[in-house]
Enzyme design. Structure first.
Site, short mmCIF file in Angstrom:
data_model
loop_
_atom_site.label_atom_id
_atom_site.label_comp_id
_atom_site.label_asym_id
_atom_site.label_seq_id
_atom_site.Cartn_x
_atom_site.Cartn_y
_atom_site.Cartn_z
N CYS A 149 0.84 -1.20 0.00
CA CYS A 149 0.00 0.00 0.00
C CYS A 149 0.88 1.24 0.00
O CYS A 149 1.80 1.37 0.81
CB CYS A 149 -0.91 0.00 1.23
SG CYS A 149 -1.95 1.49 1.35
N CYS A 157 0.22 5.96 2.44
CA CYS A 157 0.85 6.70 3.53
C CYS A 157 2.37 6.51 3.44
O CYS A 157 2.96 5.76 4.23
CB CYS A 157 0.35 6.22 4.89
SG CYS A 157 -1.43 6.46 5.17
N CYS A 181 -6.84 -0.31 7.68
CA CYS A 181 -6.27 0.99 7.32
C CYS A 181 -6.00 1.76 8.60
O CYS A 181 -6.91 2.00 9.40
CB CYS A 181 -7.21 1.77 6.42
SG CYS A 181 -6.57 3.40 5.94
N GLN A 200 -12.50 18.54 4.44
CA GLN A 200 -11.22 18.36 5.12
C GLN A 200 -11.11 16.92 5.63
O GLN A 200 -12.07 16.16 5.64
CB GLN A 200 -11.10 19.34 6.28
CG GLN A 200 -10.91 20.78 5.86
CD GLN A 200 -9.57 21.03 5.17
OE1 GLN A 200 -8.62 20.27 5.30
NE2 GLN A 200 -9.51 22.13 4.40
N TYR A 242 -13.06 30.83 -2.85
CA TYR A 242 -12.94 29.37 -2.91
C TYR A 242 -13.57 28.81 -1.64
O TYR A 242 -12.97 28.02 -0.92
CB TYR A 242 -11.48 28.93 -3.04
CG TYR A 242 -10.72 29.63 -4.14
CD1 TYR A 242 -10.74 29.16 -5.45
CD2 TYR A 242 -9.96 30.78 -3.86
CE1 TYR A 242 -10.02 29.80 -6.46
CE2 TYR A 242 -9.26 31.43 -4.87
CZ TYR A 242 -9.29 30.95 -6.16
OH TYR A 242 -8.59 31.59 -7.15
N GLU A 283 -17.70 30.61 -4.84
CA GLU A 283 -17.31 29.23 -5.12
C GLU A 283 -17.71 28.87 -6.54
O GLU A 283 -18.85 29.08 -6.95
CB GLU A 283 -17.98 28.28 -4.12
CG GLU A 283 -17.79 26.80 -4.41
CD GLU A 283 -16.31 26.40 -4.51
OE1 GLU A 283 -15.97 25.78 -5.53
OE2 GLU A 283 -15.54 26.71 -3.60
N ASP A 326 -9.10 29.97 0.28
CA ASP A 326 -8.71 28.56 0.44
C ASP A 326 -8.74 27.88 -0.92
O ASP A 326 -9.63 27.08 -1.22
CB ASP A 326 -9.67 27.88 1.43
CG ASP A 326 -9.28 26.44 1.73
OD1 ASP A 326 -8.16 26.03 1.35
OD2 ASP A 326 -10.08 25.73 2.37
N CYS A 386 -2.60 24.27 0.83
CA CYS A 386 -2.40 22.83 1.04
C CYS A 386 -1.22 22.30 0.23
O CYS A 386 -1.04 21.08 0.15
CB CYS A 386 -3.67 22.05 0.70
SG CYS A 386 -4.24 22.23 -1.00
#
Length: 360
Positions: free
Chosen positions: A57, A60, A129, A202, A231, A252, A291, A318
């Site tokens: 996997c 992560c 997970c 989020q 946004y 938006e 954002d 981000c």
């Protein structure tokens, strides 16, 4: 990344380690390689806490790195992006490292959900997970998704609602009776939010609240008048500001998020506008909260902000590369960085959120 007659990108290596690798592919001047043996491990190397890493996997890819070291690396990236010292940043806001993710985009192979190998299209079915919220685990490991190629899994950790939205949307799926295909509701920052399948959310309500807290702290330092939430997504920052007396216009461009924002903010003094931020004719405001997506504001987004005449901009980023570009564009528009707060809503990955405050 290492250099040996060129640039070598080594998945799973930690700076300072000595490793033996096997080259996999060479593209655009970069040779990608995987570790065959760690000869001299970093003191920050740990055994990945999730057994699925050993099965391939790749969701992560930082699990081999100690959590504290992960956060140090993220702070270093933010400081480099903004061209400041680490000690000039606000302390990183840590968030849960296990069982936290309430939105997961899973791949599907022969009806089973799974995750792709790192830098690969191959799908790895998983038996568990580490980061999925408990409400989503059986939707990953037991549900079946027919001829879908992907499935968006989402839950409201505080409402108990669950969703599985396959791609293509019409794919037949086999999930528990309580699972919706179109939307869920979540509670965060003192309100209940409708979040549709095509709308952004989020990683967790705790991450939402940490971001809202950072935004509200910046807003509290200027007189309450008019604000723009650019946004705006489903309207969370606009709602938090309006709850505290601000008159807000939320902009938006995504139809799904616009519809959710209009629904979520219907009881507040918020004008919700469906438009591309870069094409929208800016209204006057004292405060702008922005954002944007991972691509950042870009020069056109900054032009909209500057046209508002706002003295303070709160930028939620981000992606550190986009943050670096946006900081330069804001500086050219007359804004200077006041402070930046890193947050860690995605442990075990390189992703980091940053709330930056710019003034002019």
């Amino acid at each position: 990344t290492a250099r040996h007659g060129g640039v070598v990108s080594i998945t799973g290596a930690i700076p300072g380690e000595a490793v033996r690798v096997r080259a996999l592919a060479h593209r655009r001047g970069v040779t990608r390689a995987r570790i065959v043996e760690v000869l001299d491990p970093s003191p920050d190397r740990v055994v990945p806490p999730c057994a699925e890493i050993a099965n391939g996997c790749g969701a992560c890819p930082w699990q081999h790195l100690d959590l504290a070291a992960q956060r140090t690396a993220k702070v270093d990236r933010v400081a480099a992006a903004l061209g400041v010292g680490v000690d000039e940043l606000e302390p990183l806001v840590p968030l849960a490292a296990t069982g936290f993710r309430t939105t997961i985009q899973a791949a599907v192979d022969r009806g089973r959900a799974g995750f792709r190998r790192y830098r690969s299209h191959r799908v790895v079915p998983v038996a568990g997970c580490l980061v999925a919220h408990p409400l989503l685990v059986d939707l990953i490991t037991e549900a079946r998704y027919g001829d879908a190629t992907e499935v968006l899994l989402r839950c409201g950790s505080r409402t108990g609602e669950r969703m599985a939205a396959p791609i293509p949307h019409g794919a037949a799926i086999s999930v528990p009776d309580d699972v919706h295909r179109d939307r869920i509701h979540e509670e965060a920052a003192g309100r209940r939010w409708r979040i549709s399948a095509d709308s952004f959310a989020q990683a967790s309500p705790e991450a939402t609240e940490a971001l809202v807290d950072a935004v509200l702290r910046a807003a509290a330092e200027v007189p309450i008048r008019r604000a723009l939430d650019l946004y705006s997504g489903v309207g969370i920052f606009a709602g938090a500001l309006a709850d505290r007396g601000w008159s807000v216009t939320a902009v938006e461009g995504a139809p799904s998020a616009f519809a959710d924002a209009r629904h979520n903010l219907r009881d507040l003094e918020v004008a919700v506008v469906e438009d591309d931020v870069t094409a929208w004719r800016a209204e006057a405001a004292e405060l702008v909260v922005a954002d944007p997506s991972r691509a950042g504001l870009g020069p056109d987004g900054v032009a909209t902000i500057a046209a508002s005449g706002a003295d303070r901009v709160v930028l939620v980023s981000c992606d550190t590369h986009a943050l670096a570009r946006d900081a330069e564009h804001l500086s050219a528009a007359g804004y200077s960085l006041g402070r930046a707060t890193p947050l860690d809503p995605f442990p075990h990955t390189h992703h980091v959120e940053v709330v930056s405050v710019f003034d002019r």
